[in-house]
Structures are given as structure tokens and as C-alpha cells.
Design an enzyme around this catalytic site. Structure first.
Site, PDB file in Angstrom:
ATOM      1  N   SER B  23       0.840  -1.183   0.000  1.00 16.82           N
ATOM      2  CA  SER B  23       0.000   0.000   0.000  1.00 16.82           C
ATOM      3  C   SER B  23       0.883   1.243   0.000  1.00 16.82           C
ATOM      4  O   SER B  23       2.102   1.141   0.069  1.00 16.82           O
ATOM      5  CB  SER B  23      -0.946  -0.024   1.193  1.00 16.82           C
ATOM      6  OG  SER B  23      -0.231  -0.348   2.344  1.00 16.82           O
ATOM      7  N   VAL B  24       0.236   2.387  -0.081  1.00  9.81           N
ATOM      8  CA  VAL B  24       0.936   3.637  -0.379  1.00  9.81           C
ATOM      9  C   VAL B  24       2.225   3.833   0.421  1.00  9.81           C
ATOM     10  O   VAL B  24       3.264   4.139  -0.128  1.00  9.81           O
ATOM     11  CB  VAL B  24       0.002   4.843  -0.143  1.00  9.81           C
ATOM     12  CG1 VAL B  24       0.662   6.115  -0.637  1.00  9.81           C
ATOM     13  CG2 VAL B  24      -1.310   4.602  -0.838  1.00  9.81           C
ATOM     14  N   ASP B 101       6.558  -3.192 -10.850  1.00  7.24           N
ATOM     15  CA  ASP B 101       6.279  -2.386  -9.663  1.00  7.24           C
ATOM     16  C   ASP B 101       4.894  -1.783  -9.839  1.00  7.24           C
ATOM     17  O   ASP B 101       4.649  -1.051 -10.780  1.00  7.24           O
ATOM     18  CB  ASP B 101       7.349  -1.292  -9.579  1.00  7.24           C
ATOM     19  CG  ASP B 101       7.143  -0.402  -8.372  1.00  7.24           C
ATOM     20  OD1 ASP B 101       6.428  -0.809  -7.439  1.00  7.24           O
ATOM     21  OD2 ASP B 101       7.709   0.708  -8.358  1.00  7.24           O
ATOM     22  N   LEU B 460     -34.157  12.250 -26.926  1.00  7.27           N
ATOM     23  CA  LEU B 460     -34.657  12.329 -25.559  1.00  7.27           C
ATOM     24  C   LEU B 460     -36.155  12.049 -25.501  1.00  7.27           C
ATOM     25  O   LEU B 460     -36.853  12.155 -26.510  1.00  7.27           O
ATOM     26  CB  LEU B 460     -34.378  13.722 -24.991  1.00  7.27           C
ATOM     27  CG  LEU B 460     -32.908  14.083 -24.771  1.00  7.27           C
ATOM     28  CD1 LEU B 460     -32.768  15.570 -24.515  1.00  7.27           C
ATOM     29  CD2 LEU B 460     -32.329  13.273 -23.616  1.00  7.27           C
ATOM     30  N   GLY B 462     -39.811  12.892 -25.235  1.00  6.93           N
ATOM     31  CA  GLY B 462     -40.518  14.120 -25.590  1.00  6.93           C
ATOM     32  C   GLY B 462     -39.896  14.877 -26.750  1.00  6.93           C
ATOM     33  O   GLY B 462     -40.306  15.981 -27.078  1.00  6.93           O
ATOM     34  N   GLY B 464     -40.037  14.072 -29.853  1.00 10.36           N
ATOM     35  CA  GLY B 464     -40.889  14.020 -31.035  1.00 10.36           C
ATOM     36  C   GLY B 464     -40.686  12.768 -31.882  1.00 10.36           C
ATOM     37  O   GLY B 464     -41.201  12.685 -32.999  1.00 10.36           O
ATOM     38  N   LYS B 465     -39.943  11.806 -31.373  1.00  8.82           N
ATOM     39  CA  LYS B 465     -39.647  10.579 -32.120  1.00  8.82           C
ATOM     40  C   LYS B 465     -40.919   9.886 -32.592  1.00  8.82           C
ATOM     41  O   LYS B 465     -41.101   9.597 -33.777  1.00  8.82           O
ATOM     42  CB  LYS B 465     -38.861   9.578 -31.252  1.00  8.82           C
ATOM     43  CG  LYS B 465     -37.495  10.009 -30.809  1.00  8.82           C
ATOM     44  CD  LYS B 465     -36.806   8.912 -30.003  1.00  8.82           C
ATOM     45  CE  LYS B 465     -37.545   8.522 -28.734  1.00  8.82           C
ATOM     46  NZ  LYS B 465     -37.660   9.558 -27.698  1.00  8.82           N
ATOM     47  N   SER B 466     -41.796   9.586 -31.618  1.00  6.41           N
ATOM     48  CA  SER B 466     -42.979   8.784 -31.938  1.00  6.41           C
ATOM     49  C   SER B 466     -43.921   9.545 -32.860  1.00  6.41           C
ATOM     50  O   SER B 466     -44.517   8.971 -33.767  1.00  6.41           O
ATOM     51  CB  SER B 466     -43.704   8.378 -30.657  1.00  6.41           C
ATOM     52  OG  SER B 466     -42.852   7.552 -29.900  1.00  6.41           O
ATOM     53  N   SER B 533     -33.174   4.980 -26.677  1.00 10.43           N
ATOM     54  CA  SER B 533     -31.882   4.303 -26.903  1.00 10.43           C
ATOM     55  C   SER B 533     -30.689   5.220 -26.622  1.00 10.43           C
ATOM     56  O   SER B 533     -30.027   5.671 -27.533  1.00 10.43           O
ATOM     57  CB  SER B 533     -31.803   3.701 -28.307  1.00 10.43           C
ATOM     58  OG  SER B 533     -32.287   4.587 -29.282  1.00 10.43           O
TER      59      SER B 533
END
Lengths: 299, 624
Positions: B23-24, B101, B460, B462, B464-466, B533
Site C-alpha cells: 500500500s501507499v 512495480d 430524448l 418528448g 418528437g420521435k414517436s 436508446s
């Protein structure tokens, strides 16, 4: 039967070289004429025997190399029937860039780093072999065998791809490239031992001989041609010297030595107390300077 | 000096590859600096430079800080930490050591796995003042997982606990308990002080109670498991050497066993066999060759062999050609691993696309507990099942490190994002084959008089895809085109009703829709897919399922502000109030397409006009 240390290194390097030939479209081997390049070329010839090398060699000529280096380069190329490309930064030549007039930093940047980038862009190489070893310098110790460079040829030490087993990641996008170091795990003594064992030809500058030298800034410089611009107070002496690394002659210090054969060099090396890059002016420009140069694209 | 003898001796030195983990503040860099310094593998000018730097960055007052011989990169030097894997070299009269190392921080587990993959021995550093830490557990786990069989536990800083024997024994007992289920062949414990050099090269009188060897003696005397020669021969073909019409050689590095001239060989999927005509090693013709040797083999008769194939002897039963297997994974990237996402799997001599189909469990490397999980984050370790898009010959990692290991590459940015070790092959898929039907896509599309394809709307919620997809479908319908519209909301009511909105479920959601759209294209339909998507990776996966010219990505590029202003379903409001979790654009990412076939701007055009733009586009592509 167990392989010896050198046999293990040899097979590992051959595997790396074959992997590049298999996975990249347009690889090239950077040939610097030095002893590490000689070993790397020797391994490549073995990797593909009896076929010819499936890639070209590239020498980035800063126009300030020792004359004997250039002669050796051309002899080797014809002896092994190699496809050798030589690239010079013509822009730099036009502006008379040189190590004496412009200092090591600017000269190396223009004639070596920029020239290399020009050549890689010009020929669209997607992978370039280099003879660097991890034991040479602290920042090299952290570099991968397949070292990714972005479109500007930059190396990002904090963003390296993890490299596990011998499963190298050869995937890159268009315009990016990879520097490949088959000798990563070799040490200086391994290289010399291999040269001895395999009887590999190297530039005679590695062997001690009476050569005309001057002392400048604590370096013994060989008067290879008139461009060294010897000042009145600098005395040219003939001394028994040799070179541990080869680069631009005004930047490469000779060491006083009597070692005239590979055997004698090895003995000298084992007894020596100064590391290999010591003779190079460019490393000590500033602390951490090698790392900075590499991030900018120096090999 | 007799050089021949000297080189003989040099050549007889064993190569030992070591991994150092700590460790450190365990003093790892100091120990390495000590090893280099005391073995006289540091040159005077390097020491001089370390002295200069010690004054600037050192932690040891006026003394030289040995750690500065080691820490390579400028940034880390200033911070006083090691941030990456570095390789070091030193030799003694018996061995040549190559040291990986690696850093001990939690976030750099991936570097440790990297170092471990190429090491024979692990030195585990424990600070005597602190004892066994979580990091010690983690390091030991990775060392075991990566198959390292020899461990040296270096209990460091003994000088700071007055060389107390009891402290040493307490740590030994605790460590033994820790590793009781691991498969180490040898475990050695050494009390030392890297700073003072005690017990590093020679044994030290302040620890008289310790009668064992020093660290270096221990490392020199470890019997590294040499290759088991009863192991059958295998060699992945790396490169085919055709130097002339009468020379055809197969170049590669032997991954197991031994091969002799005349041995009968085959490939995992082939029924034919032949024998070895010649073996060419780096120094010419050989009668036999062994594991790890790079060779070129020529065969008596020609077999159909190329890069990606494995040459093996017939007694080799451990190597199987399959497309599914179970494996341990180490995840190495900031981006999480999601099941069913498409990744590139890099094996010894080939790259194959595939998916992680089942995440069986992840493993807490501090408690070694198995935990059910849905995704893997950076530095997670897990047990998974993997399906490849193509058959490949593999072996369990424990039998064959070369054929049992793989790395995972992100097909998007080419980063190495994971590494894996194969546990065993899964043979379940070999019995199902794709049925070739006599009526196919071409015959159907001829009958329909259209070119089937997928028009994939992304954007996104809303955006307007559909709306646009719906108008487009009406227009295509009036043109007598056969269509089907797959809508995100509608599909989630049926086929995908078992899925939620986590990243993992979103990936699966898109995978199913992509597969359905592929079947619809096969049925000859112009298929409209209207899904948020959000991830590039899944959109690419959908595209890759189809043939060139069958997939068109349409990006409906309405801005988040605009979508939120419209908020037709009141979802943004709910998401903002925290009522709705994992909402794209709010607390879940949307990755904007980089190379969409068409980008629709809903600010300058209405839905009707945008649908016409798509019609024009489809005409230009000769789809309609």
C-alpha cells in the site's frame, strides 16, 4: 528443457514483432542505426525467415549523424535487401536548424520529433517499431510494449492501456498510431551479450579508436566534419575513444576507452559506473526532460 | 576474464519475474531502490541525479531517498506516489530479475492485475506498524486469481517496531489465516527494513530470532514451476509464412508442451491430421521445441490453417472449440460493464465480438464474499458467463495461461477495459444451429417490392420521435409500403415488461428490440423503431446485427430544455422532483449520436416536414 534468459527474451520479442505484422495494415520499423536497432532488425529477420521483412524501415535523418552511421545504414540495407526509407525535415534544412546554432532542444524537436511525425503522417504508418528499452531511463520503465499515440502523436502517461499477458491491444482509430517496443524487457548487458553471441554487425563507432575530439561543455565531441565550428581555444586532440550511444555527433559525447571488440566492451561495461544515456546532452536539459519530450511525441 | 565461461554463467542465470505489491506507505519504492542499489545495478550518475532530486523532493532529510531511483514520472514524483506499472531490472550472481512495480491504491487494482499477469513470484509488503490491511487482502486475492504460485511476505519497517519478534509472528499468523484457501505452492515470511537494508541482501543481527534466509536468498532459491512437459502440445498460429510457393510455415509461440519432428498434429475442429515436417527456431532448424519458444512449423500435408487457429497434438483434450464459457473478470474501466453489451474479446491470436451474458456474482476482495450484482465498476472482480459471436479454441486458465486468458476491448474507443481468466467451456450452444429457410429475406422483399430496413429513431423523451415515426408510417402506408412501428412505450407493456430503467435493463431493452427488428427486416418489412436508446454502444450493436444499407440512424435532436418545456407526459416534472428515478437527460445519460444518417431539427421544421425529409432520404437510398 528450460529456455535461457536470452532465449526467453528472444522469443518474446519475435512474438511481438509478428503480432504487429499480423494486426496492422501499414507498420514500419524505425531504424536509428544504433546497437538496439541492430538487435531489433536481427530479431525481425529471424521472425519472418525465410520470407522478406513484411514492412519497411524508416530512418529519420537529422543531417547531423556521424558519417560512419550513414555509411553503415546503407551497407546494411543493401546487404539484407531492405526497403529503407530516409526522411529529412526539409523545412528544418531550409531554416538551417542545427544543434550548434539552435541548441539541442530546438534541434531535436525540429529535426527529430517533428521529422518523425511528418514521416508517420506522410506514409500513413499505423504502427512503428522502436528499439527503446525500459532500463534506459526512469520514464521509459513505465511505457507499455504497445504504446498508444493520439492523432497528434502524443503519449499520455496517465491514460495508458493496461497490458496483460502478451495480449496486446492493437485496436486504433484512423489517424492514430502505436509505437511498439520489442526490446522493452532487455537490459543493456542483455543487448551486448546478444550482439556477441549472434555476431551482429554494429557501427564501428562503438569500438575504441583514435579519433579527433574536442572538449566542450564536459562532453568529448568528435570532429566529424567542419560544421562543429571548432573555436580557437578548443584544441583538437586524437584520443582513444568510443561511443556508448549514437545520435547527432555534436550532441553525443565520446568516452575514453580501449575496448576494441564486443568482448572488451562488455568487460568495460561491467566495470563501468556511468549509465548509458549519460553521454547524451538532451536528457539533462531539465529534470524529467525525457518524459516531457515523450509526451510531445519524441520516440 | 574468460568470456566464454562468463557468458555461460550469465546464460545459466534464471529469469525470475517478480511483482511487488504494497500500500501507499509500505515503503515499496524504497525496497526496490534498495534492491537495485545493493545489487549494484545503479550507476553513479543515476545516484547523483537521485541525490539532486532528493534535495528537492526527498523525504529522508540529507540522505539519498532510494525511492527516487524508482518513481519515474514527474507528476508522481512531486506527489510522492507511484501511479502506474513500472518495470525494473537487476541481477545477482544467480538470477536475472524483472520486477513489475505496481501501486497499492484501491483505484489502481487494474495495474496490479496487469503486473501479476506476467509474474512468477509476488512480494507482498506489509508495514510492521500496521499489520495486515484491507489492501493486503486485496493484493493476495489478485495474486492468487492471476495464478501466481509463489509469495514472499516482506514485513517491512521492522526498525520502527524495535525488531519485535512478537509483532512479526502475529502478522505471520494473521496472514496464514488469510490465505488458507489460496493455491500458493510456496509462502515465505521475512522481517526486514528496506530503509536500513536489514535482511534484504544479508541477514541482520538485530533480528537474531529470525533464522531464515534474506529476501534475495529467498527469491534466488524459489523453484519456479517450470512447464510441465507431460502437458500436451499446443500452439496458436500467429502468422502464416508463405515465402514462396513451396514454403508454407505456421509461425507462433508454443503455449504448452513439446513438439518434435514427425509428431502427428491436428486442429480442434478438424478431423484431418498430418505430421510435422520441420521446426524452425530463431536459430534455424530444430528437432524439438518447447513452451514459450517462438517457432515456425511446416507440415507434411496442407491443412486449412490460418491466424486464429490452434495447432495441437491429438492427445490434447483440454482445448475445446466453443462459443460460450465461464470466466473470472477484472473490470478496468470507468465505464461500467453491462451484461449483453457488445465488446471485443482479445484472445491469444484473434479478436472476437461477444457479450457477457450472465453476471453470476461479483467478489468482495476485502471479505472474499460472493455478491449478486447487475453491473461491474472499475476494479470489480466477478465470475461471468460469456458468449462469443464465433467459435474459438480455449483452455482453462489453470491449465494453459496462453489459451485461457483474454482482455476485453471497448469497440467504441478501443480502450482495454477488462481482463479475464477462463474457468471452463460451456458446450450448451453447439446443439442449436440456425435454420436456413428456403423462403428468405430476398424472396420476401421481391414479393413486397421494397427493400426492408430499420429506421432507428433516437432522442430524448418528448423530442418528437414517436410523432414523426407515426406520420412517416402513414405516409409509407399510402405509398403501399409494408411497415411496422416498434414504439418504446408499447414494447415495454409486453415483451419488455420485466425490465426497469437501470443502465443494465436499458441495455437489455435495446438488445431485445434490436433482435426483434432484425427478424422484422428478415420478414421483409420497413421497420420503424422509436426508442430513446441513450447509449451509442447499443445503437451500434443494433446496427451490427443488420447488413450494410439496412440500418439508418435518425437523431431527433431536440434539446433537453425544449423537451422539458414541452413535457407532454409530465415525466420531466416527476424526474426533477425525484419521484422518477433514472430518467434520461436528468439522472441518466444520453449519448448523442456521432454519425447519425439523418439529424432532424424540430425547432425549424414541423413533424410533417421532417417525415418528408425521411421519405426523400429513403428514396435517395433506393429503399422505396
Amino acid at each position: 528443457m528450460n529456455l535461457t534468459h536470452l532465449e526467453k527474451l528472444e522469443s518474446e520479442s519475435i512474438h511481438i514483432i509478428r503480432e504487429v505484422a499480423s494486426e496492422f495494415e501499414n507498420p514500419v520499423m524505425l531504424y536509428s542505426i544504433g546497437k538496439d536497432s541492430a538487435v531489433m532488425l536481427h530479431l525481425a529477420l529471424k521472425a519472418f525467415a525465410p520470407s522478406k521483412l513484411p514492412f519497411k524501415l524508416l530512418h529519420v535523418d537529422t543531417t547531423w549523424k556521424f558519417r560512419e552511421m550513414i555509411k553503415f545504414r546503407d551497407d546494411i540495407a543493401s546487404e539484407y535487401n531492405l526497403d529503407l526509407l530516409v526522411h529529412i525535415n526539409e523545412e528544418g534544412v531550409k531554416n538551417n536548424i542545427g544543434p550548434i546554432s539552435h541548441g539541442s532542444k530546438l534541434h531535436t524537436d525540429v529535426m527529430k520529433t517533428q521529422a518523425l511525425k511528418q514521416a508517420l503522417d506522410k506514409y500513413k504508418f499505423d504502427a512503428a517499431f522502436g528499439g527503446a528499452r525500459r532500463d534506459e531511463e526512469k520514464s521509459r520503465a513505465k511505457e507499455r510494449v504497445f504504446s498508444f499515440r493520439d492523432q497528434q502523436h502524443h503519449w499520455d502517461p496517465k491514460n495508458q492501456r493496461p497490458e496483460l499477458w502478451n495480449l496486446y491491444n492493437t485496436k486504433i482509430a484512423k489517424g492514430e498510431n502505436v509505437r511498439v517496443f520489442p526490446l522493452s524487457n532487455w537490459t543493456e548487458i542483455d543487448v551486448w551479450q546478444y550482439i556477441y553471441q549472434e555476431k551482429i554487425n554494429i557501427v564501428p563507432l562503438y569500438f575504441a579508436k583514435e579519433r579527433p575530439v574536442i572538449k566542450r561543455d564536459d562532453l568529448l565531441l568528435m570532429v566529424d566534419d567542419k560544421r562543429l565550428d571548432v573555436k580557437d581555444h578548443e584544441k583538437i586532440e586524437n584520443r582513444m575513444v568510443r561511443f556508448r550511444t549514437l545520435g547527432c555527433y555534436p550532441l553525443t559525447g565520446a568516452i575514453e576507452s580501449k575496448a576494441k571488440s564486443v568482448e572488451e566492451i562488455i568487460i568495460e561495461l561491467l566495470e563501468s559506473k556511468n549509465s548509458e544515456r549519460e553521454g547524451r546532452a538532451i536528457d539533462k536539459d531539465q529534470i524529467g526532460s525525457m518524459e516531457k519530450k515523450k509526451q510531445e511525441g519524441y520516440f | 576474464m574468460d568470456l566464454e565461461k562468463f557468458f555461460q554463467h550469465q546464460n545459466n542465470k534464471k529469469q525470475v519475474k517478480i511483482l511487488t505489491c504494497g500500500s501507499v506507505d509500505d515503503g515499496k519504492s524504497t525496497l526496490l531502490g534498495r534492491l537495485l542499489y545493493d545489487s549494484q545495478n545503479v550507476f553513479v550518475d543515476q545516484i547523483d541525479q537521485a541525490k539532486i532530486e532528493s534535495e528537492k523532493y526527498g523525504t529522508q532529510g540529507k540522505d539519498i531517498d532510494l525511492a527516487l531511483l524508482i518513481d519515474g514520472l514527474q507528476a508522481e514524483r512531486e506527489q510522492g506516489i507511484t501511479i502506474d506499472v513500472a518495470y525494473r531490472f537487476f541481477e545477482t550472481s544467480k538470477c536475472k530479475f524483472i520486477v513489475a512495480d505496481t501501486p497499492g491504491h484501491e483505484q489502481y487494482t487494474r495495474n496490479m492485475a496487469t503486473g501479476a499477469s506476467n509474474s512468477d513470484v509476488a512480494i507482498i509488503l506489509i508495514d510492521a506498524q500496521k499489520g495486515v490491511l484491507e489492501q493486503t487482502k486485496r493484493h493476495s486475492f489478485i495474486v492468487n486469481l492471476l495464478g501466481i504460485q509463489h509469495v514472499v511476505v516482506a514485513i517491512n519497517k521492522m526498525d520502527l517496531v524495535n525488531y519485535d519478534e512478537n509483532i512479526f509472528h502475529k502478522i505471520v499468523t494473521e496472514y496464514k489465516e488469510l490465505i488458507k484457501n489460496f493455491h500458493f505452492i510456496s509462502t515465505n515470511y521475512i522481517p526486514l527494513s528496506a530503509l536500513k537494508g536489514d535482511n534484504v541482501f544479508s541477514t541482520f543481527e538485530n533480528t537474531k530470532w529470525y533464522t531464515g534466509p534474506s529476501l534475495i536468498e529467498t527469491l534466488e532459491n524459489i523453484q519456479i514451476e517450470e512447464e510441465d512437459f507431460n502437458n500436451s502440445f499446443s500452439m496458436p498460429v500467429q502468422w502464416v509464412n508463405r515465402s514462396s510457393s513451396d514454403f508454407r510455415g505456421y509461425a507462433g509461440t508454443i503455449s504448452s508442451g513439446k513438439i518434435s519432428k514427425g509428431d502427428v498434429i491436428t486442429t480442434p475442429s478438424s478431423n484431418s491430421q498430418t505430421s510435422i515436417k520441420n521446426i524452425y527456431g530463431p536459430n534455424g532448424e530444430l528437432d524439438e521445441a518447447f513452451t514459450n519458444q517462438a517457432v515456425t512449423l511446416t507440415l507434411q500435408d496442407e491443412l486449412d490453417i490460418s491466424r486464429g487457429d490452434i495447432i495441437l497434438t491429438q492427445d490434447n483434450k483440454k482445448i475445446l472449440k466453443v462459443d460460450q464459457f465461464a470466466a473470472h473478470l477484472v473490470w478496468m474501466d470507468q465505464d461500467s460493464m453491462l451484461p449483453e453489451r457488445n465488446y471485443i474479446f482479445r484472445f491469444n491470436n484473434t479478436f472476437i465480438n461477444g457479450q457477457i451474458t450472465d453476471l453470476v456474482h461479483s467478489i468482495n476482495i476485502n471479505s472474499y464474499e460472493e455478491i449478486a450484482t447487475k453491473k461491474l465498476n472499475l476494479n470489480d472482480i466477478a465470475y461471468c458467463k460469456i458468449a462469443l459471436n464465433k467459435m474459438h479454441s480455449i483452455a482453462p486458465y489453470k491449465n494453459n495461461h496462453q489459451l485461457g486468458s483474454f482482455v476485453i476491448i471497448d469497440p467504441y474507443n478501443n480502450k482495454t477495459i477488462g481482463a479475464g481468466m477462463i474457468d471452463h467451456a460451456l458446450r450448451r450452444s453447439t446443439n442449436i444451429s440456425w435454420h436456413e429457410m428456403s423462403i428468405n429475406k430476398n424472396t420476401r422483399s421481391k414479393l413486397n417490392g421494397q427493400q426492408p430496413c430499420v429506421i432507428w429513431f433516437t432522442g430524448l423523451s418528448g423530442s418528437g420521435k414517436s410523432t414523426i415515426a407515426n406520420i412517416l408510417e402513414q405516409k409509407l402506408h399510402t405509398m403501399n409500403k409494408r411497415t411496422y412501428l416498434l414504439d418504446g412505450d408499447n414494447v415495454r407493456h409486453g415483451l419488455n415488461k420485466d425490465l426497469g430503467f437501470t443502465d443494465t435493463d436499458r441495455v437489455e431493452n435495446i438488445r431485445r428490440v434490436a433482435e426483434v427488428s432484425k427478424l422484422m427486416v428478415d420478414a421483409g418489412l420497413i421497420t420503424l423503431v422509436s426508442f430513446i436508446s441513450p447509449f451509442r454502444s447499443e445503437r451500434k450493436m443494433a446496427k451490427d446485427l443488420l447488413q450494410e444499407g439496412e440500418f439508418f440512424e435518425v437523431f431527433v435532436s431536440t434539446s433537453l430544455e425544449e423537451c422539458e418545456k414541452r413535457d407532454p407526459k409530465g415525466l420531466y416534472k416527476k424526474a426533477r422532483s425525484g419521484e422518477l428515478k433514472n430518467f434520461t437527460g436528468i439522472d441518466s445519460t444520453y449519448e448523442i449520436p456521432e454519425n447519425a444518417d439523418l439529424v432532424l431539427d424540430t425547432k425549424t421544421n414541423n413533424a410533417e416536414e421532417l417525415a418528408d425529409q425521411i421519405i426523400n432520404f429513403l428514396e435517395s437510398k433506393k429503399i422505396i
